[in-house]
Motif scaffolding. Sequence first.
Motif, PDB file in Angstrom:
ATOM      1  N   GLY A 149     169.444  89.921   0.608  1.00  0.00           N
ATOM      2  CA  GLY A 149     170.132  90.763   1.573  1.00  0.00           C
ATOM      3  C   GLY A 149     169.327  90.988   2.836  1.00  0.00           C
ATOM      4  N   ASP A 150     169.214  92.234   3.235  1.00  0.00           N
ATOM      5  CA  ASP A 150     168.518  92.566   4.476  1.00  0.00           C
ATOM      6  C   ASP A 150     167.020  92.306   4.415  1.00  0.00           C
ATOM      7  OD1 ASP A 150     170.918  93.369   5.514  1.00  0.00           O
ATOM      8  OD2 ASP A 150     170.591  95.519   5.158  1.00  0.00           O
ATOM      9  N   ASP A 151     166.484  92.066   3.225  1.00  0.00           N
ATOM     10  CA  ASP A 151     165.048  91.787   3.108  1.00  0.00           C
ATOM     11  C   ASP A 151     164.702  90.337   3.429  1.00  0.00           C
ATOM     12  OD1 ASP A 151     164.435  94.393   2.350  1.00  0.00           O
ATOM     13  OD2 ASP A 151     164.785  93.974   0.220  1.00  0.00           O
ATOM     14  N   ALA A 152     165.702  89.470   3.536  1.00  0.00           N
ATOM     15  CA  ALA A 152     165.451  88.067   3.887  1.00  0.00           C
ATOM     16  C   ALA A 152     165.024  87.981   5.349  1.00  0.00           C
ATOM     17  CB  ALA A 152     166.700  87.226   3.648  1.00  0.00           C
ATOM     18  N   PRO A 153     164.065  87.114   5.679  1.00  0.00           N
ATOM     19  CA  PRO A 153     163.526  87.076   7.051  1.00  0.00           C
ATOM     20  C   PRO A 153     164.541  86.708   8.125  1.00  0.00           C
ATOM     21  CG  PRO A 153     162.678  85.255   5.718  1.00  0.00           C
ATOM     22  CD  PRO A 153     163.348  86.206   4.783  1.00  0.00           C
ATOM     23  N   LEU A 154     165.597  85.970   7.777  1.00  0.00           N
ATOM     24  CA  LEU A 154     166.608  85.575   8.762  1.00  0.00           C
ATOM     25  C   LEU A 154     167.914  86.340   8.573  1.00  0.00           C
ATOM     26  CD1 LEU A 154     166.120  81.669   8.762  1.00  0.00           C
ATOM     27  CD2 LEU A 154     165.068  83.362  10.282  1.00  0.00           C
ATOM     28  N   SER A 155     167.844  87.466   7.888  1.00  0.00           N
ATOM     29  CA  SER A 155     169.074  88.197   7.547  1.00  0.00           C
ATOM     30  C   SER A 155     169.827  88.690   8.777  1.00  0.00           C
ATOM     31  CB  SER A 155     168.737  89.384   6.641  1.00  0.00           C
ATOM     32  OG  SER A 155     167.895  90.321   7.307  1.00  0.00           O
ATOM     33  N   ALA A 156     169.121  88.969   9.868  1.00  0.00           N
ATOM     34  CA  ALA A 156     169.786  89.494  11.066  1.00  0.00           C
ATOM     35  C   ALA A 156     170.771  88.493  11.652  1.00  0.00           C
ATOM     36  CB  ALA A 156     168.741  89.879  12.116  1.00  0.00           C
ATOM     37  N   ALA A 157     170.537  87.206  11.425  1.00  0.00           N
ATOM     38  CA  ALA A 157     171.422  86.170  11.966  1.00  0.00           C
ATOM     39  C   ALA A 157     172.319  85.558  10.898  1.00  0.00           C
ATOM     40  CB  ALA A 157     170.596  85.069  12.634  1.00  0.00           C
ATOM     41  N   ALA A 158     172.227  86.054   9.661  1.00  0.00           N
ATOM     42  CA  ALA A 158     173.028  85.490   8.572  1.00  0.00           C
ATOM     43  C   ALA A 158     174.492  85.900   8.723  1.00  0.00           C
ATOM     44  CB  ALA A 158     172.482  85.948   7.228  1.00  0.00           C
ATOM     45  N   SER A 159     175.375  85.030   8.253  1.00  0.00           N
ATOM     46  CA  SER A 159     176.815  85.277   8.374  1.00  0.00           C
ATOM     47  C   SER A 159     177.523  84.900   7.081  1.00  0.00           C
ATOM     48  CB  SER A 159     177.390  84.456   9.530  1.00  0.00           C
ATOM     49  OG  SER A 159     178.804  84.472   9.513  1.00  0.00           O
ATOM     50  N   ARG A 160     178.417  85.778   6.627  1.00  0.00           N
ATOM     51  CA  ARG A 160     179.217  85.456   5.444  1.00  0.00           C
ATOM     52  C   ARG A 160     180.124  84.259   5.704  1.00  0.00           C
ATOM     53  NH1 ARG A 160     181.711  91.285   4.261  1.00  0.00           N
ATOM     54  NH2 ARG A 160     181.681  91.234   6.541  1.00  0.00           N
ATOM     55  N   ASP A 161     180.412  83.995   6.981  1.00  0.00           N
ATOM     56  CA  ASP A 161     181.217  82.817   7.316  1.00  0.00           C
ATOM     57  C   ASP A 161     180.535  81.527   6.875  1.00  0.00           C
ATOM     58  OD1 ASP A 161     183.355  84.203   8.586  1.00  0.00           O
ATOM     59  OD2 ASP A 161     182.113  84.455  10.369  1.00  0.00           O
ATOM     60  N   ALA A 162     179.203  81.552   6.785  1.00  0.00           N
ATOM     61  CA  ALA A 162     178.478  80.359   6.350  1.00  0.00           C
ATOM     62  C   ALA A 162     178.847  79.991   4.910  1.00  0.00           C
ATOM     63  CB  ALA A 162     176.969  80.583   6.467  1.00  0.00           C
ATOM     64  N   ARG A 163     178.989  80.993   4.074  1.00  0.00           N
ATOM     65  CA  ARG A 163     179.404  80.722   2.691  1.00  0.00           C
ATOM     66  C   ARG A 163     180.850  80.219   2.635  1.00  0.00           C
ATOM     67  NH1 ARG A 163     176.372  82.642  -1.652  1.00  0.00           N
ATOM     68  NH2 ARG A 163     174.474  83.762  -1.077  1.00  0.00           N
ATOM     69  N   THR A 164     181.697  80.785   3.486  1.00  0.00           N
ATOM     70  CA  THR A 164     183.079  80.308   3.554  1.00  0.00           C
ATOM     71  C   THR A 164     183.120  78.843   3.955  1.00  0.00           C
ATOM     72  OG1 THR A 164     183.878  82.510   4.177  1.00  0.00           O
ATOM     73  CG2 THR A 164     185.311  80.645   4.693  1.00  0.00           C
ATOM     74  N   ARG A 165     182.296  78.472   4.926  1.00  0.00           N
ATOM     75  CA  ARG A 165     182.267  77.088   5.373  1.00  0.00           C
ATOM     76  C   ARG A 165     181.733  76.162   4.283  1.00  0.00           C
ATOM     77  NH1 ARG A 165     184.808  73.152   7.614  1.00  0.00           N
ATOM     78  NH2 ARG A 165     183.461  71.576   8.573  1.00  0.00           N
ATOM     79  N   LEU A 166     180.701  76.574   3.578  1.00  0.00           N
ATOM     80  CA  LEU A 166     180.174  75.765   2.475  1.00  0.00           C
ATOM     81  C   LEU A 166     181.230  75.557   1.395  1.00  0.00           C
ATOM     82  CD1 LEU A 166     176.577  77.250   2.161  1.00  0.00           C
ATOM     83  CD2 LEU A 166     177.131  74.875   2.722  1.00  0.00           C
ATOM     84  N   GLU A 167     181.983  76.597   1.094  1.00  0.00           N
ATOM     85  CA  GLU A 167     183.058  76.475   0.100  1.00  0.00           C
ATOM     86  C   GLU A 167     184.111  75.479   0.572  1.00  0.00           C
ATOM     87  OE1 GLU A 167     184.578  80.371  -0.601  1.00  0.00           O
ATOM     88  OE2 GLU A 167     182.719  81.109  -1.526  1.00  0.00           O
TER      89      GLU A 167
END
Length: 235
Positions: free
Chosen positions: A72-90
Motif C-alpha cells: 500500500g502506501d508504504d511502497a516507495p512508488l505508491s504515490a504514482a500507483a494506479s488501480r487502473d494498472a491492475r485493470t489494464r493487466l487483467e
Amino acid sequence: MKRLLLLMTLGTCLARGADAQSLCASDGQATPVTLVERFISADCEACWSSPQTLKPSARALTLDWIVPSERGDDAPLSAAASRDARTRLEALGRPVPTASSMTTAKVVGARSHRLRVAHGVAVGGYLGASIELKTTRKPHPRESWSAWLVLVETIPAGADGSPLERNLVRNVLLSTWNKPEQLSKSEHHVFREMRPLNIPQGATPERLRVVGWVQDGHGRVLTAAQSVCAPPEAR
C-alpha cells in the motif's frame, strides 16, 4: 458546475478545430506503429531508475504504469500507483509483476481507422478530454470495441529519478463501443467520447496530455494516437 464548464469549454474548442489556443490534439501526428506498455511494481523503485530500461522506437506509443503493491502506501512508488494498472493487466491477461514487465502490440488497422484525441486546459482539478474514431468499418453486431483514453504525465529524461522519458499513466477512461454515430453523406462510422478526467494529487499539470487507442473484441490494437501541445508562439 466546474465539470460542466470544463466540458462546455472543450466542446467549444473541438468545434473550433486544431487552431484553438486552449486545445492540444493529435492532429497532424503520425499514427504509432506499436503500443508499448511498461508495468512497474510500486515496490520496485530500482525499476523506475534503472538505466537498462529498454527504449522503444520513435514510432511507438509508450506508456508507464505503476502497479499498486500489497504494501500500500508504504511502497516507495505508491504515490504514482494506479488501480487502473491492475485493470489494464487483467485486460491483457497478464500477471501483476513482482518487479517490472513489458508488452508490445502492433497497430494493425490504421488504414481503416482514424483516431483523434484532444484535451483542453486544466480547470478546478480536471482536464477535459476527448477521443473520436472515424472508421470505414464497425464492430460485428455481437462484438464490441474497447476505447482507452489515458491521461499521462510526460516526465523528461533525468527528471524525478528516471533516466529516460516516461509517459506515466495518471487516469484512464475506458469506453465500450458497438453502435456508431452515422455521418450523413459519408461512408465513415463515428464513435466519440468526451469527459473530464480528474488530475491526481502530485501530478504536474504542465506535463499532462492524453493518448488513446482502440481494440477489437480479440484484443488487437486497431489504431492509436497521442496529443501534442504546440508552443504558445506557434498557436
